[in-house]
Design a protein around this motif. Structure first.
Motif, PDB file in Angstrom:
ATOM      1  N   SER A 237      -3.709  -5.085  -6.917  1.00  0.00           N
ATOM      2  CA  SER A 237      -3.728  -3.642  -6.665  1.00  0.00           C
ATOM      3  C   SER A 237      -2.728  -2.907  -7.560  1.00  0.00           C
ATOM      4  O   SER A 237      -2.903  -1.715  -7.848  1.00  0.00           O
ATOM      5  CB  SER A 237      -3.411  -3.354  -5.193  1.00  0.00           C
TER       6      SER A 237
ATOM      7  N   GLU B  98      -0.306  -9.318  -7.106  1.00  0.00           N
ATOM      8  CA  GLU B  98      -0.874  -8.147  -6.443  1.00  0.00           C
ATOM      9  C   GLU B  98      -1.783  -7.402  -7.425  1.00  0.00           C
ATOM     10  O   GLU B  98      -1.329  -6.579  -8.211  1.00  0.00           O
ATOM     11  CB  GLU B  98       0.235  -7.219  -5.944  1.00  0.00           C
TER      12      GLU B  98
ATOM     13  N   ILE C 295       0.836  -1.196   0.000  1.00  0.00           N
ATOM     14  CA  ILE C 295       0.000   0.000   0.000  1.00  0.00           C
ATOM     15  C   ILE C 295       0.873   1.249   0.000  1.00  0.00           C
ATOM     16  O   ILE C 295       0.655   2.196  -0.765  1.00  0.00           O
ATOM     17  CB  ILE C 295      -0.942   0.017   1.219  1.00  0.00           C
TER      18      ILE C 295
ATOM     19  N   TYR D 143      -4.147  -1.069 -10.582  1.00  0.00           N
ATOM     20  CA  TYR D 143      -4.645   0.300 -10.407  1.00  0.00           C
ATOM     21  C   TYR D 143      -3.499   1.307 -10.454  1.00  0.00           C
ATOM     22  O   TYR D 143      -3.659   2.418 -10.972  1.00  0.00           O
ATOM     23  CB  TYR D 143      -5.402   0.402  -9.083  1.00  0.00           C
TER      24      TYR D 143
END
Length: 219
Positions: free
Chosen positions: A183, A181, A96, A186
């Motif tokens: 994520s 991953e 993150i 994005y």
């Protein structure tokens, strides 16, 4: 109270990562190189502080180090974010923080506060970020860029098209199991959007046939 402290830790660490990454990205390598050469790079050529304009007008002895410096900014931003994520009070997983660092680093490169928010186009720094975050995708995108550049001699066209295929490459690697991953998909979309945004003037010149092919000073 415990929940509030945890939420506050989230906010503080996200702000630290965002600010540090932005500052790293905002170091104006091209502008510094121009000053070393005795010129303000913003007043010559395209006026951009990126490696392409520096190389065109000051030569590879200045342009190549600028590219290397911008590339390393991406690597450093991800590394610093990873180190911060390993602190005992960190409030989120490393990936993150790394994704936040990637976006903020490119924003710093494109909109540095030191130069009135007029910076580079984010290609070199995005390359460093990609190699730090997703090396397989970075290698494929690099090959795409090289093929497009040497077949057209347009840096802008190679950068735009390589950016456009980046999310497709990441999606394919995720589907094939080479990456896990999701994520990061994005992040790749965000990087693509930023690079396309910074190349708006180049897109207009490409469509009108007025974009210049790449040549170095003295070529």
């Amino acid at each position: 109270m415990l929940l509030r402290r945890k939420d506050l830790a989230h906010v503080i660490w996200f702000l630290v990562v965002a600010i540090v990454s932005y500052i790293i990205g905002s170091i104006p390598s091209g502008y510094i190189a121009g000053r070393i050469a005795g010129v303000d790079i913003r007043t010559i050529g395209s006026g951009n502080i990126g490696a392409t304009n520096v190389t065109r007008n000051l030569g590879k002895q200045y342009g190549y180090p600028v590219f290397a410096a911008d590339f390393c900014k991406g690597l450093i931003a991800v590394f610093v974010a990873n180190r911060l994520a390993n602190q005992p009070t960190a409030a989120a997983p490393a990936d993150i923080y790394e994704m936040l660092a990637a976006v903020c680093c490119v924003l710093g490169n494109a909109f540095p506060v030191w130069l009135g928010f007029r910076g580079g186009k984010g290609v070199a720094v995005s390359g460093g970020l990609l190699f730090a975050l997703m090396p397989w995708a970075a290698l494929i995108v690099m090959v795409v860029w090289i093929v497009l550049f040497f077949s057209t001699r347009y840096v802008s066209l190679a950068s735009i098209l390589a950016a456009l295929v980046l999310p497709l490459i990441v999606f394919g690697l995720l589907r094939s199991g080479k990456m896990n991953e999701w994520s990061f998909l994005y992040v790749s979309i965000a990087l693509t959007a930023l690079i396309i945004l910074r190349h708006r003037s180049n897109i207009s010149r490409l469509l009108s046939g007025t974009e210049e092919r790449f040549t170095r000073r003295g070529d």
